[in-house]
Design an enzyme around this catalytic site. Structure first.
Site, PDB file in Angstrom:
ATOM      1  N   HIS A  62       0.845  -1.206   0.000  1.00 61.11           N
ATOM      2  CA  HIS A  62       0.000   0.000   0.000  1.00 61.11           C
ATOM      3  C   HIS A  62       0.878   1.253   0.000  1.00 61.11           C
ATOM      4  O   HIS A  62       0.715   2.149  -0.834  1.00 61.11           O
ATOM      5  CB  HIS A  62      -0.920  -0.032   1.230  1.00 61.11           C
ATOM      6  CG  HIS A  62      -1.779   1.175   1.384  1.00 61.11           C
ATOM      7  ND1 HIS A  62      -3.108   1.168   1.074  1.00 61.11           N
ATOM      8  CD2 HIS A  62      -1.503   2.428   1.827  1.00 61.11           C
ATOM      9  CE1 HIS A  62      -3.616   2.365   1.305  1.00 61.11           C
ATOM     10  NE2 HIS A  62      -2.658   3.151   1.778  1.00 61.11           N
ATOM     11  N   GLU A  63       1.817   1.310   0.920  1.00 59.89           N
ATOM     12  CA  GLU A  63       2.690   2.483   1.035  1.00 59.89           C
ATOM     13  C   GLU A  63       3.616   2.617  -0.166  1.00 59.89           C
ATOM     14  O   GLU A  63       3.880   3.719  -0.640  1.00 59.89           O
ATOM     15  CB  GLU A  63       3.492   2.438   2.339  1.00 59.89           C
ATOM     16  CG  GLU A  63       2.643   2.476   3.598  1.00 59.89           C
ATOM     17  CD  GLU A  63       1.737   3.696   3.723  1.00 59.89           C
ATOM     18  OE1 GLU A  63       2.016   4.747   3.097  1.00 59.89           O
ATOM     19  OE2 GLU A  63       0.730   3.603   4.443  1.00 59.89           O
ATOM     20  N   HIS A  77       1.877   4.407  -3.051  1.00 60.89           N
ATOM     21  CA  HIS A  77       1.922   5.871  -2.941  1.00 60.89           C
ATOM     22  C   HIS A  77       3.290   6.396  -3.367  1.00 60.89           C
ATOM     23  O   HIS A  77       3.404   7.343  -4.135  1.00 60.89           O
ATOM     24  CB  HIS A  77       1.661   6.316  -1.506  1.00 60.89           C
ATOM     25  CG  HIS A  77       0.288   6.029  -0.998  1.00 60.89           C
ATOM     26  ND1 HIS A  77      -0.858   6.316  -1.700  1.00 60.89           N
ATOM     27  CD2 HIS A  77      -0.124   5.489   0.182  1.00 60.89           C
ATOM     28  CE1 HIS A  77      -1.910   5.970  -0.991  1.00 60.89           C
ATOM     29  NE2 HIS A  77      -1.498   5.461   0.158  1.00 60.89           N
TER      30      HIS A  77
END
Length: 190
Positions: free
Chosen positions: A55-56, A59
């Site tokens: 997820h990170e 980004h």
């Protein structure tokens, strides 16, 4: 992608603390032994830790593709709180976030914010399909965790990813939110 030593340390610390918190949360206290503790930790480490990490990285990858300086920073106080809460049978995790430097437009911020939940939604669906094929507890748990993280991060208020997506484009937000709800709703078919 480029990583600083501090960022690597923050990512590893957040991954470890999230794994500990969820391992405690999912422990079967009726059969508490070294095997069950190890099993709970390893399952949390690979499923929850990987869901958070990807997820990170989503980004970070999109931000760096736009030419921004982007690094993950752990929110250590929130990670300690997550571990503490897990002993009481519930958990709220705010492990940290990707900090972005540069003059970022509303659209680019929305697209960068979309990357994280979209990764979890896609992974959730893939693990759902794998679960249907193999009936594995690992795939089922991976499906549940990824679909939840994808949906949870779409809460349409700041500082959640959903708040940034909503501020940029309400149609895109509605589309991704409906998709996340559908994938999360697949749990009723398992």
């Amino acid at each position: 992608m480029k990583f600083s030593q501090r960022e690597v340390g923050d990512l590893l610390f957040a991954w470890l603390m999230i794994s500990i918190a969820f391992a405690i949360l999912f422990l079967d206290y009726d059969t508490l032994n070294l095997y069950s503790i190890s099993r709970s930790f390893l399952l949390s480490f690979f499923v929850v830790g990987t869901a958070f990490f990807l997820h990170e990285l989503g980004h970070k990858f999109i931000a760096q593709r736009y030419g921004y300086y982007a690094e993950f920073r752990a929110f250590k106080g929130m990670l300690y709180l997550a571990v503490l809460m897990s002993f009481f049978g519930f958990i709220f995790v705010a492990p940290g976030g990707v900090l972005i430097k540069g003059r970022i437009t509303l659209k680019k911020n929305g697209i960068i914010s979309l990357a994280g939940p979209l990764i979890n939604i896609i992974l959730g669906f893939l693990f759902f399909v794998l679960f249907l094929m193999f009936k594995s507890e690992f795939f089922h748990f991976s499906f549940i965790i990824n679909s939840f993280i994808g949906l949870f991060n779409l809460i349409p208020v700041m500082p959640f990813d959903g708040g940034k997506i909503f501020a940029w484009n309400k149609r895109v937000y509605l589309l991704i939110a409906v998709l996340a709800l559908i994938v999360f709703g697949l749990r009723f078919l398992t």
